[in-house]
Write a protein that holds these residues in place. Sequence first.
Motif, PDB file in Angstrom:
ATOM      1  N   GLY A  35      10.156   2.771   6.641  1.00 41.28           N
ATOM      2  CA  GLY A  35      11.195   2.797   5.618  1.00 41.28           C
ATOM      3  C   GLY A  35      10.831   1.984   4.396  1.00 41.28           C
ATOM      4  N   LEU A  36      10.234   0.800   4.603  1.00 42.00           N
ATOM      5  CA  LEU A  36       9.828  -0.034   3.478  1.00 42.00           C
ATOM      6  C   LEU A  36       8.778   0.678   2.633  1.00 42.00           C
ATOM      7  CD1 LEU A  36       9.690  -2.706   1.916  1.00 42.00           C
ATOM      8  CD2 LEU A  36       8.079  -3.546   3.650  1.00 42.00           C
ATOM      9  N   ALA A  37       7.770   1.239   3.275  1.00 42.77           N
ATOM     10  CA  ALA A  37       6.703   1.915   2.527  1.00 42.77           C
ATOM     11  C   ALA A  37       7.227   3.147   1.803  1.00 42.77           C
ATOM     12  CB  ALA A  37       5.570   2.298   3.480  1.00 42.77           C
ATOM     13  N   ARG A  38       8.158   3.856   2.405  1.00 40.26           N
ATOM     14  CA  ARG A  38       8.727   5.035   1.717  1.00 40.26           C
ATOM     15  C   ARG A  38       9.421   4.620   0.428  1.00 40.26           C
ATOM     16  NH1 ARG A  38      13.992   7.125   4.346  1.00 40.26           N
ATOM     17  NH2 ARG A  38      14.523   5.084   3.440  1.00 40.26           N
ATOM     18  N   ASP A  39      10.198   3.530   0.486  1.00 40.53           N
ATOM     19  CA  ASP A  39      10.906   3.100  -0.718  1.00 40.53           C
ATOM     20  C   ASP A  39       9.962   2.508  -1.757  1.00 40.53           C
ATOM     21  OD1 ASP A  39      13.202   3.941   0.468  1.00 40.53           O
ATOM     22  OD2 ASP A  39      14.043   1.949   0.845  1.00 40.53           O
ATOM     23  N   VAL A  40       8.928   1.807  -1.311  1.00 36.75           N
ATOM     24  CA  VAL A  40       7.986   1.193  -2.246  1.00 36.75           C
ATOM     25  C   VAL A  40       7.180   2.257  -2.990  1.00 36.75           C
ATOM     26  CG1 VAL A  40       5.885  -0.211  -2.408  1.00 36.75           C
ATOM     27  CG2 VAL A  40       7.822  -0.997  -1.023  1.00 36.75           C
ATOM     28  N   HIS A  41       6.685   3.248  -2.249  1.00 39.06           N
ATOM     29  CA  HIS A  41       5.813   4.255  -2.850  1.00 39.06           C
ATOM     30  C   HIS A  41       6.565   5.522  -3.258  1.00 39.06           C
ATOM     31  CE1 HIS A  41       2.120   2.083  -1.967  1.00 39.06           C
ATOM     32  NE2 HIS A  41       2.542   1.881  -0.733  1.00 39.06           N
ATOM     33  N   GLY A  42       7.825   5.661  -2.819  1.00 42.15           N
ATOM     34  CA  GLY A  42       8.565   6.885  -3.116  1.00 42.15           C
ATOM     35  C   GLY A  42       7.945   8.099  -2.474  1.00 42.15           C
ATOM     36  N   SER A  43       7.343   7.921  -1.292  1.00 39.95           N
ATOM     37  CA  SER A  43       6.581   8.998  -0.661  1.00 39.95           C
ATOM     38  C   SER A  43       6.664   8.873   0.853  1.00 39.95           C
ATOM     39  CB  SER A  43       5.111   8.939  -1.114  1.00 39.95           C
ATOM     40  OG  SER A  43       4.282   9.718  -0.282  1.00 39.95           O
ATOM     41  N   ARG A  44       7.040   9.952   1.498  1.00 45.17           N
ATOM     42  CA  ARG A  44       7.049   9.960   2.971  1.00 45.17           C
ATOM     43  C   ARG A  44       5.627   9.941   3.516  1.00 45.17           C
ATOM     44  NH1 ARG A  44      11.898  11.874   5.336  1.00 45.17           N
ATOM     45  NH2 ARG A  44      10.716  12.832   7.022  1.00 45.17           N
ATOM     46  N   GLU A  45       4.695  10.549   2.791  1.00 48.48           N
ATOM     47  CA  GLU A  45       3.311  10.546   3.256  1.00 48.48           C
ATOM     48  C   GLU A  45       2.765   9.119   3.296  1.00 48.48           C
ATOM     49  OE1 GLU A  45       4.541  12.539   0.975  1.00 48.48           O
ATOM     50  OE2 GLU A  45       4.459  14.466   2.039  1.00 48.48           O
ATOM     51  N   ALA A  46       3.050   8.340   2.265  1.00 50.84           N
ATOM     52  CA  ALA A  46       2.617   6.941   2.261  1.00 50.84           C
ATOM     53  C   ALA A  46       3.304   6.153   3.372  1.00 50.84           C
ATOM     54  CB  ALA A  46       2.912   6.306   0.902  1.00 50.84           C
ATOM     55  N   ALA A  47       4.551   6.491   3.651  1.00 49.67           N
ATOM     56  CA  ALA A  47       5.275   5.818   4.728  1.00 49.67           C
ATOM     57  C   ALA A  47       4.595   6.061   6.075  1.00 49.67           C
ATOM     58  CB  ALA A  47       6.717   6.306   4.772  1.00 49.67           C
ATOM     59  N   TRP A  48       4.171   7.299   6.319  1.00 55.29           N
ATOM     60  CA  TRP A  48       3.483   7.601   7.574  1.00 55.29           C
ATOM     61  C   TRP A  48       2.140   6.878   7.645  1.00 55.29           C
ATOM     62  CZ3 TRP A  48       5.880   9.210  11.580  1.00 55.29           C
ATOM     63  CH2 TRP A  48       6.970  10.063  11.478  1.00 55.29           C
TER      64      TRP A  48
END
Length: 462
Positions: free
Chosen positions: A87-100
């Motif tokens: 969740g943190l990475a998704r919000d930081v990068h605005g990307s679900r791919e980066a979150a994964w």
Amino acid sequence: MDVPAAPPNAVSPRTCVTLLGVAVAVRLALALGTDVYFDEAYYWQWARHLAWGYFDHPPLIAWWIAAVGIRPAALLCGAGTAAALWGLARDVHGSREAAWRAAALWSVLPVATMTGVLATPDAPLLLFWTLALWALWRERWVLAGLASGLALLSKYPAVLIALAFLVTAVRQRRLPAGAWVTALLGVLLFLPVVLWNAHREWVGFAFQLRHGLSGSGQLKFFAEFLGGQLALGGPVLLPLALVYAVRGPREQFLLRAATLIPLLFFGYAALRARGEANWPAAAYLTTCVGVAGMRPVWFRVAAFSGLAIVLVMSSHLLFPVVRLPRDIPLARTHGWDVLSALAEPGRLFPGAQAQRVAVVYAPNYQYASQAARYSGLPADTAGDVRKSQYDLWPEPPLAPGQDALYYAEGFKPPASLTSRFTSVEGPVELTSDFRGRRVHTFQVWWLRGAHPESSLSPRGPP
């Protein structure tokens, strides 16, 4: 509708899901295939005596073990940490791919595997550290306060979250009013731990300051600490952490500060005293978020080098092939279940009666805790050893005429203990093997007939 093509050399979601699946399988195999680690047994002892604080750490790991059990506590925290990092990475990068990518990278690191299997204070700390940073990033001040307070209830170094936030506020010349709500909630949640320490001469705070910052310092301690970082984070993640902390995106300054501050603080501590490799583990959480936004090659190098270490170590712990002259990892994770024989002393000493054995003594808190865990008998430390929670608990009752056992590896029962009994028999050996390897050779002594007039503490001089 056409689906946009993935950029060249991009990390596919299938790769991330595969890495997460491997990480789950490895953790379950280790959780089911190893004995309770002696630090886990120590915290399990805490869970039998719930309180607002303990000699070594705040209380959350004890509460969590009491609620769900030893290994479930670590597995659930590990899963929650990966989800929160997603969740943190998704919000930081605005990307679900980066979150994964961030969640997958974290999951295959050696430090994440260790804290996702072993129920130590690091397990809840990493979960609530991540949740606190996520809430701060989104400026959800109430949630940030609750998560920060729970992080402080996990381990004292959680205070570094506040330092990272303050450095960020100074850099941005902005301190939102809601941050005071966060601080108030965090302090209120942690206040019972402060009061617990205040009523016990600040024993927990004093121990951690001595443990982490005392000593004249030696370069070899720092070299050991550095080697531990390269092992627990994988050989390339530490350099990537430093690159991200120094040269990462300006808008991610909070996460960069949360990466650099633990590394600097514990690196300095390692120059003063012998550090432990897991101390700056939280720094690698935000490193994973940073790497998720870098070129795919860095993700691949970090993920697969970390996974290689995890697979090598896990295979050795479960199916050892290489024979090491002093196999500490194997000894710490196997062979403790033979201590159940202490509950039946007649198997070791003809004539010994289980109902007469009042307590099992050991040379340190780790061995005492394992004896309590596997034998079910009251346990205590004996001799001039490192202070622990056992020094704060009352000594187990020992009536005149009752017997006791002392067990160790490489230690003899101290005079402060044997002087309390009429006679001592032993030692006899209690051995344990794992897949054809001798992992433990315990020596056990039978301490017969406690003196009614004995007043010496078995723990030795204060």
